[in-house]
Scaffold this active site. Structure first.
Site, PDB file in Angstrom:
ATOM      1  N   GLU A  63       0.841  -1.203   0.000  1.00 11.02           N
ATOM      2  CA  GLU A  63       0.000   0.000   0.000  1.00 11.02           C
ATOM      3  C   GLU A  63       0.878   1.255   0.000  1.00 11.02           C
ATOM      4  O   GLU A  63       0.568   2.242  -0.686  1.00 11.02           O
ATOM      5  CB  GLU A  63      -0.941  -0.005   1.206  1.00 11.02           C
ATOM      6  CG  GLU A  63      -2.021   1.052   1.148  1.00 11.02           C
ATOM      7  CD  GLU A  63      -2.955   0.897  -0.038  1.00 11.02           C
ATOM      8  OE1 GLU A  63      -3.088   1.884  -0.808  1.00 11.02           O
ATOM      9  OE2 GLU A  63      -3.559  -0.166  -0.220  1.00 11.02           O
ATOM     10  N   GLU A  70       1.642   6.340  -7.132  1.00 13.04           N
ATOM     11  CA  GLU A  70       0.590   7.304  -7.481  1.00 13.04           C
ATOM     12  C   GLU A  70       1.093   8.735  -7.380  1.00 13.04           C
ATOM     13  O   GLU A  70       0.816   9.560  -8.241  1.00 13.04           O
ATOM     14  CB  GLU A  70      -0.629   7.103  -6.581  1.00 13.04           C
ATOM     15  CG  GLU A  70      -1.418   5.860  -6.919  1.00 13.04           C
ATOM     16  CD  GLU A  70      -2.593   5.631  -5.993  1.00 13.04           C
ATOM     17  OE1 GLU A  70      -2.721   6.345  -4.966  1.00 13.04           O
ATOM     18  OE2 GLU A  70      -3.388   4.725  -6.290  1.00 13.04           O
TER      19      GLU A  70
END
Length: 152
Positions: A63, A70
């Site tokens: 994560e 991102e």
């Protein structure tokens, strides 16, 4: 040695940034907390706890990597738009694949029907325990929802 220790400070800052800004990271933190909370009702061996720790750590690490990808490719120029989108999708896919595997491990370790019934009986017959569980669920939802993150 100072430079080595500074690396830990940067790593911790990254984790704190993820907690503050990434809803999915907060969700995984809460899921891990509940898995560990309910694992106390099982008689796991050290190997089984190690497997839980690897699954939790793997999901959290992926994560963090997903969030980093991102951020790194968030506003690409026109020539790199498609590649940036694919990179973000692949990083999210990595989290999904590992999370699915962690769910399978969790079901194998925590899916003992007798223990699950005993846990349900405990929380349905013990008002303070049920209240604590309900309060924790409300706090978890509020924590996961969080505030709208500021641009970083």
């Amino acid at each position: 040695m100072r430079r080595f220790l500074r690396g830990f400070r940067y790593a911790w800052a990254g984790i704190v940034a993820a907690v503050r800004t990434e809803r999915n990271f907060r969700f995984h933190l809460c899921a891990a907390a509940y898995v560990l909370w309910f694992s106390q009702y099982y008689t796991f061996t050290s190997v089984e706890y190690a497997l839980l720790a690897l699954c939790i750590g793997g999901v959290m690490a992926l994560e963090l990597v997903n969030s980093a990808v991102e951020r790194a490719v968030d506003k690409p120029d026109v020539a790199h738009w498609r590649a940036a989108g694919s990179a973000k999708d692949m990083a999210a896919g990595a989290v999904l694949v590992f999370s699915a595997a962690a769910v399978v491990v969790g079901l194998c370790l925590l899916g003992d029907w007798e223990v699950l019934c005993r846990i349900m009986k405990l929380y349905t017959s013990n008002l303070p325990a049920a209240a604590a569980l309900l309060l924790s669920a409300v706090l978890a939802v509020l924590f996961i929802r969080g505030r709208k993150p500021k641009d970083i």
